[in-house]
Structures are given as C-alpha cells and as structure tokens.
Scaffold this motif. Structure first.
Motif, short mmCIF file in Angstrom:
data_model
loop_
_atom_site.label_atom_id
_atom_site.label_comp_id
_atom_site.label_asym_id
_atom_site.label_seq_id
_atom_site.Cartn_x
_atom_site.Cartn_y
_atom_site.Cartn_z
N PHE A 100 0.82 -1.21 0.00
CA PHE A 100 0.00 0.00 0.00
C PHE A 100 0.85 1.26 0.00
CE2 PHE A 100 -2.81 -3.24 1.88
CZ PHE A 100 -3.82 -3.18 0.95
N PHE A 101 2.07 1.16 0.50
CA PHE A 101 2.98 2.31 0.43
C PHE A 101 3.22 2.69 -1.03
CE2 PHE A 101 7.32 3.72 -0.42
CZ PHE A 101 7.36 4.90 0.30
N PHE A 102 3.46 1.69 -1.86
CA PHE A 102 3.71 1.97 -3.28
C PHE A 102 2.46 2.50 -3.96
CE2 PHE A 102 6.83 -1.18 -1.99
CZ PHE A 102 8.01 -0.65 -2.51
N MET A 103 1.30 2.00 -3.56
CA MET A 103 0.05 2.49 -4.14
C MET A 103 -0.17 3.96 -3.82
SD MET A 103 -3.87 1.21 -3.53
CE MET A 103 -3.57 -0.47 -4.02
N CYS A 104 0.18 4.37 -2.62
CA CYS A 104 -0.06 5.75 -2.19
C CYS A 104 1.02 6.73 -2.64
CB CYS A 104 -0.16 5.81 -0.66
SG CYS A 104 -1.54 4.91 0.04
N CYS A 105 2.26 6.29 -2.64
CA CYS A 105 3.37 7.25 -2.74
C CYS A 105 4.24 7.12 -3.99
CB CYS A 105 4.27 7.10 -1.50
SG CYS A 105 3.40 7.27 0.06
N ALA A 106 4.15 6.01 -4.69
CA ALA A 106 5.16 5.73 -5.70
C ALA A 106 4.77 6.12 -7.12
CB ALA A 106 5.55 4.25 -5.67
N SER A 107 3.54 6.58 -7.35
CA SER A 107 3.12 6.85 -8.72
C SER A 107 2.99 8.35 -8.98
CB SER A 107 1.80 6.15 -9.04
OG SER A 107 1.44 6.42 -10.38
N TYR A 108 3.99 8.90 -9.60
CA TYR A 108 3.93 10.30 -10.03
C TYR A 108 2.80 10.49 -11.04
CZ TYR A 108 4.95 13.78 -13.63
OH TYR A 108 4.84 14.76 -14.56
N ARG A 109 2.64 9.53 -11.95
CA ARG A 109 1.64 9.68 -13.02
C ARG A 109 0.22 9.74 -12.45
NH1 ARG A 109 2.44 11.88 -16.98
NH2 ARG A 109 4.06 10.52 -17.82
N VAL A 110 -0.10 8.87 -11.50
CA VAL A 110 -1.45 8.84 -10.95
C VAL A 110 -1.74 10.12 -10.17
CG1 VAL A 110 -2.95 7.69 -9.27
CG2 VAL A 110 -1.68 6.34 -10.92
N HIS A 111 -0.77 10.59 -9.38
CA HIS A 111 -0.96 11.85 -8.66
C HIS A 111 -1.21 12.99 -9.65
CE1 HIS A 111 1.56 10.15 -5.09
NE2 HIS A 111 0.32 9.70 -5.10
N SER A 112 -0.49 12.96 -10.75
CA SER A 112 -0.64 14.00 -11.77
C SER A 112 -2.04 13.95 -12.39
CB SER A 112 0.43 13.81 -12.84
OG SER A 112 0.18 14.65 -13.95
N ILE A 113 -2.50 12.74 -12.73
CA ILE A 113 -3.80 12.60 -13.39
C ILE A 113 -4.92 13.07 -12.48
CG2 ILE A 113 -5.46 10.90 -14.27
CD1 ILE A 113 -2.99 9.24 -15.18
N PHE A 114 -4.82 12.73 -11.20
CA PHE A 114 -5.88 13.11 -10.26
C PHE A 114 -5.84 14.59 -9.91
CE2 PHE A 114 -6.75 8.67 -9.40
CZ PHE A 114 -8.04 8.68 -8.89
N VAL A 115 -4.70 15.05 -9.42
CA VAL A 115 -4.65 16.34 -8.73
C VAL A 115 -4.31 17.50 -9.64
CG1 VAL A 115 -3.65 17.56 -6.77
CG2 VAL A 115 -4.00 15.11 -6.63
N LEU A 116 -3.60 17.24 -10.74
CA LEU A 116 -3.17 18.34 -11.61
C LEU A 116 -3.97 18.43 -12.90
CD1 LEU A 116 0.72 18.13 -11.28
CD2 LEU A 116 -0.85 19.65 -10.08
N ARG A 117 -4.21 17.30 -13.55
CA ARG A 117 -4.72 17.32 -14.93
C ARG A 117 -6.23 17.46 -15.03
NH1 ARG A 117 0.17 18.78 -15.55
NH2 ARG A 117 1.72 17.13 -15.63
N LEU A 118 -6.96 17.06 -13.98
CA LEU A 118 -8.41 17.27 -13.91
C LEU A 118 -9.17 16.52 -15.00
CD1 LEU A 118 -8.31 21.13 -13.24
CD2 LEU A 118 -8.31 19.28 -11.56
#
Length: 398
Positions: free
Chosen positions: A114-132
């Motif tokens: 779960f650490f990797f699921m939460c913290c390791a994906s730059y792409r997923v964070h980008s898709i959710f929080v930046l790209r809308l």
C-alpha cells in the motif's frame, strides 16, 4: 527510457535556474474543453453533435455533463483551477479510502504494497490532482459500486456502476465480470432487474439529449469505433502507424479480448463443476447448491475482466493509467505463484510505472508494458485453478 510530462505544453523551462516552473493554469489539459462543452449545455444546446470544446467534440455520456456542470458552478464557471484541483485532491483521497476498503475485505495483499500504491506513482498523482481528467471521477464511482457489491447491495451497486459508465465508457470493461457475477448470484431472471437498473439509469440521465437528437447522443457518447491518434499511444508504439490504424488490427484485438474473456469465464471464474449454462437457471434449481459469493470471487472477477480489456485495448493514453492502477496489487498478489516472488511482483509494478512515465512512449516502453501485462495474465491463469475433476465425479456419483 526518458521520463517527463505527457505534453510539452505543460512545462515551461526557466533557463536561468534550469528547473520546471509550473503555474496552476499550465497543469490542466482538458479542463477548459470540459467547461466549454458543459457551458454549451447550460446555454441550451442539447444536440450532442453541436457541443464542442478546444480539444474537440463532447464524447462522454450525460453523467459527465451533470457532474462537471456542478464543478463549473463551484469553480466560478471553470475559472478557479486551483479550487478544481483541491476538489480532485479530495477525490483522490476518497478513491484511496474506497480501494483500501476493498482490499481490507479480500485480505490478499501484503501491507507494505500500500505504500507503493499511495506514494510511488507520479503519473497517478498527476492525473488526479493536476490534470483534472474525468477518468478519476468515473473510477471513484466504480470503486464505490464494488464496495456496495461486496456489502451485498446489488441494486445500489448496479446503480453506481451505471453512473460510473455515464461519466466515461471505459468502465464497461468491468461489465463482463459484473454480468457473470449477477448470473451466478441470481440466475438469468433474477439478474434482469439489476440489468434494468443499469439500462434505465442511462436512459434517465441521457433523456434531454435523447429527445433532442438520439442518434447524435448515442453515436458521440458511446462511440466504440472512435479512432485514436498514434502520437499518444502508450501501448502500441512499436507498431507501424499504418498497422495501428488498420481496422483489421482492431478486429483482431476485439477477437482476442472476447476469446480470453470466454476462456476465463469457462475455465477460471466458473468453478462449480456444472455447465456454464447452469448460470441461467434459478440458483435454487441448480445441481450444485449455491454458495454466497466471497469478496475475493467478486473482486477477482471484476478486476480480471477489466484487466483483460486493458491488455487488448486499441490504444492507451496517459490518463488511462487510472483505469487499472489501483487494481494491479490485487492482480499480482491475489493468487499464489511460487515462481513470482515479492521482489518480482514489485519489479513488475515498477516496470509498469516506468512505462507509463515515459514520454513520448518508445518501442521499448510499450514492449515492456506488454511483457508485464503478459506476466500478470499468466499468473492469473495459473493461479486460479478450475474445479477439480475428481470432485465433479464424486458429486455426480452422489
């Protein structure tokens, strides 16, 4: 492989400092197009063929329009992008909570993953929080639907599944698995009301547009033959562009998709020893007494159904990563496989992440992605054993 932003428009280089300097406005990609499309509906245009944005026509079902219409008003007619990003940050946390609830009930994945699921994906964070993008909205509704199915709230689960489909059509990749579960649980006649919920909600949501131009609405919002641009593909970069665009290639992928779904349904999902046609009968009239579906049966069937569709997609774009990112740990750890150690599973996750972070995609990154997908498919096939023949014979003798 080189990594970077999925679109050169998103980054401005500060030559003096040698660093990326991003403003809030630089981070959105389709947000302004979404707002323009929604604004057209607000202004009274219900003909889908007339709804346009900066990046093209409106190609999403009616649920998308209503949800982003709400965001349009909350964000000052779409101008407050910072507010929109804060809302999507909350959406990301809600997604993690729903995913964790699913994993908690399956008890298959080691906690360290779960650490990797939460913290390791730059792409997923980008898709959710930046790209809308609208993909995260569809997926949070999908995970809510799965939680309701796990709670045996099948009607509500089907309702939210249909709502997720109304935001983006990719959720239909879960549909074969859902249909199998409904038939297993209720039989054909018992499943019809649940399927009616799914269909009825689509009609209700799309009614204003169906009354205006039914052909235009259906052809735009559920366009299964839409052509994708080769420049954005993540999974087929190693192919010649002519082959990528060829209809025969698309039909071959569809045939492979349907064949593998059928094989999993016949040999892996259906494990009672009876003919698969027995699923059409009322559960009380089957030879093998019906057993309640376990959380792992529900989750495994749905996640595998979606993953097979991902493997044979005509094209995967960067924002499509969220279609299956949160399901990957379960797919890798749910079935026992001695040859696939914890380290190898983490390596597969890492290679998938690297492939999705490579821009522009290369032949190597696309090939690596397919190899990782093949490893997961192989372990799913080998890990889910069919119904033992000896047990079948003993039941017939009994």
């Amino acid at each position: 492989m080189k990594t970077g932003y999925p679109d050169p428009r998103l980054a401005r280089w500060d030559a003096r400092r040698g660093k990326r300097n991003l403003s809030v406005e630089d981070t959105e990609i389709d947000w302004k197009a979404y707002m323009a499309q929604v604004e057209g509906v607000i202004n009274g245009t219900y003909d889908y063929t007339q709804l346009q944005g900066d990046t093209g026509p409106l190609v999403y079902p009616a649920g998308f329009v209503y949800i982003f219409m709400g965001l349009y008003y909350v964000t000052g007619r779409g101008t407050d992008i910072r507010m929109a990003q804060n809302i999507f940050a909350v959406l990301y946390l809600a997604t993690l909570l729903l995913v964790f609830l699913i994993y908690h009930q399956t008890c298959k994945v080691p906690p360290f993953v779960f650490f990797f699921m939460c913290c390791a994906s730059y792409r997923v964070h980008s898709i959710f929080v930046l790209r809308l993008f609208n993909d995260p909205v569809a997926m949070v509704l999908l995970f809510l639907s799965i939680n309701l199915l796990l709670a045996q709230r099948w009607g509500w689960g089907c309702c939210f599944f249909s709502l997720a489909v109304s935001v983006k059509m990719n959720v239909l990749l879960f549909a074969p698995g859902l249909l199998f579960l409904l038939l297993t649980q209720f039989g054909f006649r018992g499943a019809l009301p649940k399927l009616g919920i799914c269909a009825g909600l689509q009609v209700v949501l799309g009614l204003p547009f169906l009354l205006e131009n039914p052909i235009g609405y259906l052809s735009r919002s559920f366009d299964l033959g839409r052509q994708f641009l080769f420049r954005w593909t993540v999974n087929w970069r190693f192919l010649p562009e002519a082959l990528f665009l060829h209809r025969a290639f698309h039909l071959a992928l569809l045939a492979a998709h349907l064949t593998l779904l059928l094989l999993f349904a016949l040999c892996r999902w259906h494990r009672t020893g009876e003919s698969i046609m027995s699923l059409l009968r009322d559960p009380s009239k089957r030879k093998v007494p019906p057993q309640p579906l376990t959380p792992n049966q529900i989750v495994s069937t749905l996640f595998t159904s979606n993953f097979i569709g991902i493997c044979f997609s005509r094209s995967l774009h960067y924002q499509f990563y969220v279609w299956y990112f949160h399901t990957l740990p379960y797919l890798l750890w749910a079935t026992p496989a001695r040859w696939l150690t914890h380290l190898l599973r983490l390596l597969v996750l890492g290679l998938i992440e690297l492939s999705w972070n490579t821009y522009p995609s290369t032949s190597c990154s696309s090939a690596a992605l397919h190899v990782c997908h093949a490893v997961i498919l192989l372990q799913l096939w080998l890990g889910l054993q069919p119904f033992p023949k000896s047990s079948q014979h003993s039941q017939k003798a009994h």
